[in-house]
Design a protein around this motif. Structure first.
Motif, PDB file in Angstrom:
ATOM      1  N   ARG A  26      13.171   8.911  12.778  1.00 65.21           N
ATOM      2  CA  ARG A  26      13.064   9.040  14.370  1.00 65.21           C
ATOM      3  C   ARG A  26      13.708   7.898  15.069  1.00 65.21           C
ATOM      4  O   ARG A  26      14.229   8.348  16.259  1.00 65.21           O
ATOM      5  N   LEU A  27      14.103   6.850  14.704  1.00 64.04           N
ATOM      6  CA  LEU A  27      14.978   5.804  15.176  1.00 64.04           C
ATOM      7  C   LEU A  27      16.417   6.374  15.378  1.00 64.04           C
ATOM      8  O   LEU A  27      16.997   6.342  16.422  1.00 64.04           O
ATOM      9  N   VAL A  28      16.860   7.055  14.420  1.00 65.79           N
ATOM     10  CA  VAL A  28      18.280   7.707  14.538  1.00 65.79           C
ATOM     11  C   VAL A  28      18.208   8.833  15.426  1.00 65.79           C
ATOM     12  O   VAL A  28      19.219   8.764  16.082  1.00 65.79           O
ATOM     13  N   THR A  29      17.142   9.625  15.616  1.00 65.74           N
ATOM     14  CA  THR A  29      17.214  10.641  16.620  1.00 65.74           C
ATOM     15  C   THR A  29      17.193  10.212  17.966  1.00 65.74           C
ATOM     16  O   THR A  29      17.861  10.341  18.753  1.00 65.74           O
ATOM     17  N   LEU A  30      16.604   8.873  17.968  1.00 62.14           N
ATOM     18  CA  LEU A  30      16.279   8.457  19.475  1.00 62.14           C
ATOM     19  C   LEU A  30      17.882   7.848  19.684  1.00 62.14           C
ATOM     20  O   LEU A  30      18.243   7.913  20.831  1.00 62.14           O
ATOM     21  N   ILE A  31      18.418   7.115  18.838  1.00 59.75           N
ATOM     22  CA  ILE A  31      19.861   6.623  19.006  1.00 59.75           C
ATOM     23  C   ILE A  31      20.653   7.831  19.294  1.00 59.75           C
ATOM     24  O   ILE A  31      21.554   7.707  20.250  1.00 59.75           O
ATOM     25  N   GLY A  32      20.708   8.929  18.750  1.00 56.89           N
ATOM     26  CA  GLY A  32      21.386   9.969  19.010  1.00 56.89           C
ATOM     27  C   GLY A  32      21.175  10.573  20.276  1.00 56.89           C
ATOM     28  O   GLY A  32      22.361  10.818  21.173  1.00 56.89           O
ATOM     29  N   PHE A  33      20.166  10.464  20.842  1.00 60.53           N
ATOM     30  CA  PHE A  33      19.774  10.923  22.046  1.00 60.53           C
ATOM     31  C   PHE A  33      20.361   9.978  23.058  1.00 60.53           C
ATOM     32  O   PHE A  33      21.088  10.400  24.001  1.00 60.53           O
ATOM     33  N   SER A  84      45.989   6.714  31.778  1.00 59.97           N
ATOM     34  CA  SER A  84      45.916   7.016  30.398  1.00 59.97           C
ATOM     35  C   SER A  84      45.800   5.965  29.352  1.00 59.97           C
ATOM     36  O   SER A  84      46.209   4.794  29.766  1.00 59.97           O
ATOM     37  N   GLY A  85      45.464   6.321  28.218  1.00 64.71           N
ATOM     38  CA  GLY A  85      44.897   5.319  27.299  1.00 64.71           C
ATOM     39  C   GLY A  85      44.321   5.700  25.833  1.00 64.71           C
ATOM     40  O   GLY A  85      43.545   6.910  25.907  1.00 64.71           O
ATOM     41  N   TRP A  86      44.216   5.042  24.971  1.00 67.60           N
ATOM     42  CA  TRP A  86      43.666   5.322  23.633  1.00 67.60           C
ATOM     43  C   TRP A  86      42.504   4.455  23.439  1.00 67.60           C
ATOM     44  O   TRP A  86      41.588   5.004  22.393  1.00 67.60           O
ATOM     45  N   THR A  87      42.411   3.248  23.957  1.00 68.96           N
ATOM     46  CA  THR A  87      41.394   2.455  23.496  1.00 68.96           C
ATOM     47  C   THR A  87      39.933   3.002  23.534  1.00 68.96           C
ATOM     48  O   THR A  87      39.058   3.047  22.774  1.00 68.96           O
ATOM     49  N   SER A  88      39.626   3.708  24.791  1.00 62.97           N
ATOM     50  CA  SER A  88      38.361   4.276  24.923  1.00 62.97           C
ATOM     51  C   SER A  88      37.984   5.242  24.119  1.00 62.97           C
ATOM     52  O   SER A  88      36.763   5.628  23.702  1.00 62.97           O
ATOM     53  N   LEU A  89      38.911   5.930  23.920  1.00 60.87           N
ATOM     54  CA  LEU A  89      38.996   7.085  22.982  1.00 60.87           C
ATOM     55  C   LEU A  89      38.640   6.974  21.466  1.00 60.87           C
ATOM     56  O   LEU A  89      37.763   7.214  21.059  1.00 60.87           O
ATOM     57  N   ILE A  90      39.237   5.855  20.766  1.00 60.82           N
ATOM     58  CA  ILE A  90      39.086   5.366  19.618  1.00 60.82           C
ATOM     59  C   ILE A  90      37.726   4.666  19.471  1.00 60.82           C
ATOM     60  O   ILE A  90      36.976   4.818  18.584  1.00 60.82           O
ATOM     61  N   VAL A  91      37.425   3.854  20.503  1.00 57.64           N
ATOM     62  CA  VAL A  91      36.178   3.056  20.419  1.00 57.64           C
ATOM     63  C   VAL A  91      34.966   4.151  20.349  1.00 57.64           C
ATOM     64  O   VAL A  91      33.811   4.116  19.731  1.00 57.64           O
ATOM     65  N   SER A  92      35.193   5.302  21.487  1.00 59.13           N
ATOM     66  CA  SER A  92      34.031   6.285  21.260  1.00 59.13           C
ATOM     67  C   SER A  92      33.934   7.258  20.089  1.00 59.13           C
ATOM     68  O   SER A  92      33.070   7.428  19.532  1.00 59.13           O
ATOM     69  N   ILE A  93      35.094   7.341  19.335  1.00 56.15           N
ATOM     70  CA  ILE A  93      35.305   8.133  18.209  1.00 56.15           C
ATOM     71  C   ILE A  93      34.295   7.187  16.957  1.00 56.15           C
ATOM     72  O   ILE A  93      33.563   7.737  16.291  1.00 56.15           O
ATOM     73  N   TRP A  94      34.890   6.067  16.964  1.00 54.48           N
ATOM     74  CA  TRP A  94      34.254   5.055  16.178  1.00 54.48           C
ATOM     75  C   TRP A  94      32.776   4.793  16.158  1.00 54.48           C
ATOM     76  O   TRP A  94      32.062   4.933  15.177  1.00 54.48           O
ATOM     77  N   PHE A  95      32.354   4.711  17.537  1.00 57.75           N
ATOM     78  CA  PHE A  95      30.840   4.446  17.731  1.00 57.75           C
ATOM     79  C   PHE A  95      30.003   5.855  17.411  1.00 57.75           C
ATOM     80  O   PHE A  95      28.984   5.562  16.555  1.00 57.75           O
ATOM     81  N   VAL A  96      30.509   6.984  17.750  1.00 55.09           N
ATOM     82  CA  VAL A  96      29.830   8.281  17.324  1.00 55.09           C
ATOM     83  C   VAL A  96      29.791   8.301  15.802  1.00 55.09           C
ATOM     84  O   VAL A  96      29.089   8.774  15.160  1.00 55.09           O
ATOM     85  N   GLY A  97      31.064   7.990  15.177  1.00 52.68           N
ATOM     86  CA  GLY A  97      31.290   8.182  13.652  1.00 52.68           C
ATOM     87  C   GLY A  97      30.195   7.343  12.981  1.00 52.68           C
ATOM     88  O   GLY A  97      29.677   7.837  12.157  1.00 52.68           O
ATOM     89  N   GLY A  98      29.996   6.192  13.491  1.00 55.55           N
ATOM     90  CA  GLY A  98      29.208   5.381  12.979  1.00 55.55           C
ATOM     91  C   GLY A  98      27.585   5.841  13.214  1.00 55.55           C
ATOM     92  O   GLY A  98      27.127   5.430  12.089  1.00 55.55           O
TER      93      GLY A  98
END
Length: 330
Positions: free
Chosen positions: A237-244, A268-282
């Motif tokens: 349920r905690l994972v579900t909450l974090i996903g929400f 233009s930039g890639w930092t925010s894109l990479i960070v968001s990908i890593w965050f969601v992937g984690g």
């Protein structure tokens, strides 16, 4: 009320350094309990060897020959503390009115055992040994233990704070405990589920006199996580909450990016894109890992494999001899 037959169950894993002294102390204690007419002369001490790699079993056999109260149970391989403990409890329950479990290092104060028996005489079927304080622990261990009990209580798992596996259980309570057939054992959580009249005895935990602790930090964390996942779906349920929450944050960030696009302020930039990908992937990997933990437990449970195998049983053979002697006398 007849004097109860007591068995003290002691799980052992590589305890050759403490076993001789443990055997002496428990034998003297049991002798005193018999002299005080608190327990029957048929009471025993059952050492359970959990697949030790040292001389633990050899010492148990020697103690069995030297001391009439001492008996032994050798498991075919190492199955872990909780499974070794349940093996001892199931074996002892066949001939005992009540059973007390205690670790071989005797850090739990054996001087509290007479009070356990007195409470049993008063009609209590489960007596918990509870540490009066944790002053002997490090600050880290004391703080994490307190946090663990609070967290377990918060997610609905009712544990007895500062209680390990030092307890007395009547035969009737044991029979109810054995109805819980799960492979992933967490006895500290199962015993309170049994119910029946229970009470607590407070004591001061001592320092280990010899040998090494069988619960270093890594094992303690694994044990705590097993306890949580065996009794609650709160982590999922905690994972579900974090996903929400991650979804909400991404929607806000997407809205902000759209507004910036409409205003012509995009950079233009890639930092925010990479960070968001890593965050969601984690988050995804963490969620998969926790769900996988539960699936793994289901996999272990549905196979219904035995929790232990007994290689040698010096307890049951002793009981059989006693019965034969009684039959001859009668």
């Amino acid at each position: 009320m007849n004097k109860p037959v007591l068995t003290i169950v002691v799980p052992c894993f590589n305890e050759e350094e403490v076993l001789p002294d443990t055997s002496i102390q428990l034998s003297n204690l049991l002798n005193n309990l018999i002299d005080d007419a608190l327990v029957s002369k048929g009471s025993t001490i059952l050492f359970v060897d959990d697949g030790s790699k040292d001389l633990t079993w050899e010492i148990i056999e020697i103690e069995c020959e030297k001391r009439p109260f001492v008996k032994g149970l050798k498991l075919a391989k190492n199955v872990g503390h909780q499974n070794a403990l349940i093996a001892g409890l199931e074996t002892a329950s066949k001939q005992s009115d009540c059973v007390i479990s205690i670790d071989a290092d005797l850090q739990d104060d054996i001087n509290a055992i007479p009070s356990f028996i007195e409470k049993y005489w008063e009609g209590f079927e489960i007596v918990y040994g509870v540490r009066g304080s944790r002053e002997t622990d490090t600050y880290f261990k004391r703080t994490t233990a307190l946090g663990f009990y609070r967290f377990m209580n918060r997610i609905g798992i009712k544990l007895v704070p500062n209680h390990a596996d030092f307890r007395l259980m009547s035969n009737r309570a044991l029979m109810e405990l054995f109805k819980y057939q799960e492979t992933n054992l967490f006895l500290r959580g199962l015993v309170p589920l049994v119910g029946f009249k229970s009470t607590k005895i407070y004591y001061d935990r001592k320092e280990r006199t010899a040998g090494e602790s069988k619960y270093p930090l890594k094992k303690m964390l694994a044990f705590a996580f097993d306890g949580i996942t065996s009794f609650s779906v709160a982590p999922i349920r905690l994972v579900t909450l974090i996903g929400f929450l991650a979804l909400v944050i991404s929607l806000i960030a997407g809205g902000y990016a759209l507004i910036q696009e409409l205003l012509g302020h995009t950079v233009s930039g890639w930092t925010s894109l990479i960070v968001s990908i890593w965050f969601v992937g984690g988050l995804q990997l963490m969620g998969i890992g926790i769900i996988g933990e539960y699936i793994g437990k289901i996999y272990q449970e549905v196979k219904r494999r035995p929790r232990y195998a007994i290689e040698k049983d010096l307890y049951s053979s002793h009981v059989k001899e006693q019965h034969q002697k009684e039959a001859v006398l009668n």
